[in-house]
Design an enzyme around this catalytic site. Structure first.
Site, PDB file in Angstrom:
ATOM      1  N   GLU A 150      43.945  21.683  72.390  1.00  0.00           N
ATOM      2  CA  GLU A 150      42.957  21.414  73.347  1.00  0.00           C
ATOM      3  C   GLU A 150      42.368  22.537  74.110  1.00  0.00           C
ATOM      4  OE1 GLU A 150      44.387  17.844  75.172  1.00  0.00           O
ATOM      5  OE2 GLU A 150      45.990  17.756  73.573  1.00  0.00           O
ATOM      6  N   HIS A 200      39.902  17.283  73.968  1.00  0.00           N
ATOM      7  CA  HIS A 200      41.178  16.937  73.344  1.00  0.00           C
ATOM      8  C   HIS A 200      41.096  16.967  71.781  1.00  0.00           C
ATOM      9  CE1 HIS A 200      45.058  14.671  72.878  1.00  0.00           C
ATOM     10  NE2 HIS A 200      45.039  14.187  74.172  1.00  0.00           N
TER      11      HIS A 200
END
Length: 311
Positions: A283, A181
């Site tokens: 991400e 992330h």
């Protein structure tokens, strides 16, 4: 077993340069980071970086002579049982809220655990490789009833490579979502574009439903939270900062693009109200329909290499 700073320093013999002058700072050190959490601090001729054992979380990477690449919120918590905001959180074994349990931690539980350092070494080309591991335990099996070993291999140099390596150590199939992330520092989100996702279908969590990106690059004019069905590499074009960041991924069929904008930023207690113009998340992931199913004994590695260059 939780590793203390003293145990890390006792167990690991860190590489040192044979021709280093006396008093030269160590290339690798173990330090108490923010909140007193154990961290691995890298300061090599190629780059600097910081990795926390908490969540196997990379919080900083800066190629030598360049600007910092990863964004960290100044409001981030550094506490046991809470996620770190910014850098590269690891989402596993689910992404976002758990579908059948809204009380379970968002984005899974491994970003809340202290991982174990397995190895740290200097490669022949001067890059530093750090390997951290976490495994299922009684607490994890209450949330996700599977046996696993998850390794995070971080290689720090002029580029940053992260590989999230999953091993199903149980006797039944398991299905999981995973994401690196990554939060990137940008100068001004209004001027940023993400290239490589053109003509790609995406799910918009803000608008609800599926859309097609069309022929244009991704740009930002409001809160953006999208899951692109894409295996393609991407480039973050940041003209205000005068650089491009390439995001080259392997074994990833989802790309998540996120910026909270004004209201969402204000709603998050661990994110500064005025920080949103200076960051974007791109991400590397396998989520939603692209979740991974592993047979007993099988392995899967999700990886990404970041490279920041002048525009």
């Amino acid at each position: 077993m939780t590793q203390t700073l003293a145990q890390l320093k006792e167990r690991f013999t860190l590489p040192t340069s044979k021709d280093a002058a006396p008093g030269t700072p160590a290339k690798i050190d173990f330090q108490a980071g923010q909140g007193g959490l154990p961290s691995i601090v890298i300061n090599s001729p190629l780059a600097s970086a910081t990795i926390y054992l908490h969540g196997a979380h990379v919080t900083a990477w800066q190629p030598r002579g360049a600007s910092p690449v990863l964004f960290m919120s100044q409001k981030s918590w550094f506490e046991d049982g809470k996620p770190i905001r910014g850098g590269v959180p690891i989402c596993f074994p689910w992404f976002g809220p758990k579908a059948d349990d809204d009380k379970a931690p968002a984005h899974g539980f491994v970003r809340l655990k202290q991982w174990s350092l397995e190895s740290v070494k200097e490669l022949a080309d001067g890059r530093i490789e750090v390997l951290l591991v976490t495994r299922d335990d009684e607490a994890s099996r209450k949330l996700w009833p599977f046996s696993f070993e998850l390794a995070h291999r971080v290689t720090v140099g002029r580029t940053l490579t992260m590989s999230l390596e999953m091993h199903n150590t149980g006797s039944v199939d398991c299905t999981y979502e995973a994401a690196l992330h990554t939060y990137f520092t940008v100068q001004d989100i209004h001027k940023v574009s993400v290239l490589g996702l053109e003509n790609t279908r995406y799910l918009s969590k803000v608008e609800g439903g599926y859309f097609d990106q069309g022929t244009d690059a991704v740009t930002f004019t409001a809160e953006t939270d999208r899951v692109y069905d894409s295996s393609a590499d991407t480039v973050i074009d940041d003209p205000a900062m005068g650089r491009r960041i390439s995001v080259a991924k392997k074994h990833s069929r989802s790309t998540v693009v996120w910026n909270p904008w004004i209201n969402k930023a204000k709603a998050m207690p661990d994110f500064g109200d005025e920080e949103w113009p200076g960051m974007v998340c791109v991400e590397t992931a396998n989520v939603k329909e692209r979740a991974i199913t592993l047979a007993p004994g099988a392995k899967h590695a999700l990886s990404v290499t970041l490279d920041a260059q002048p525009r």
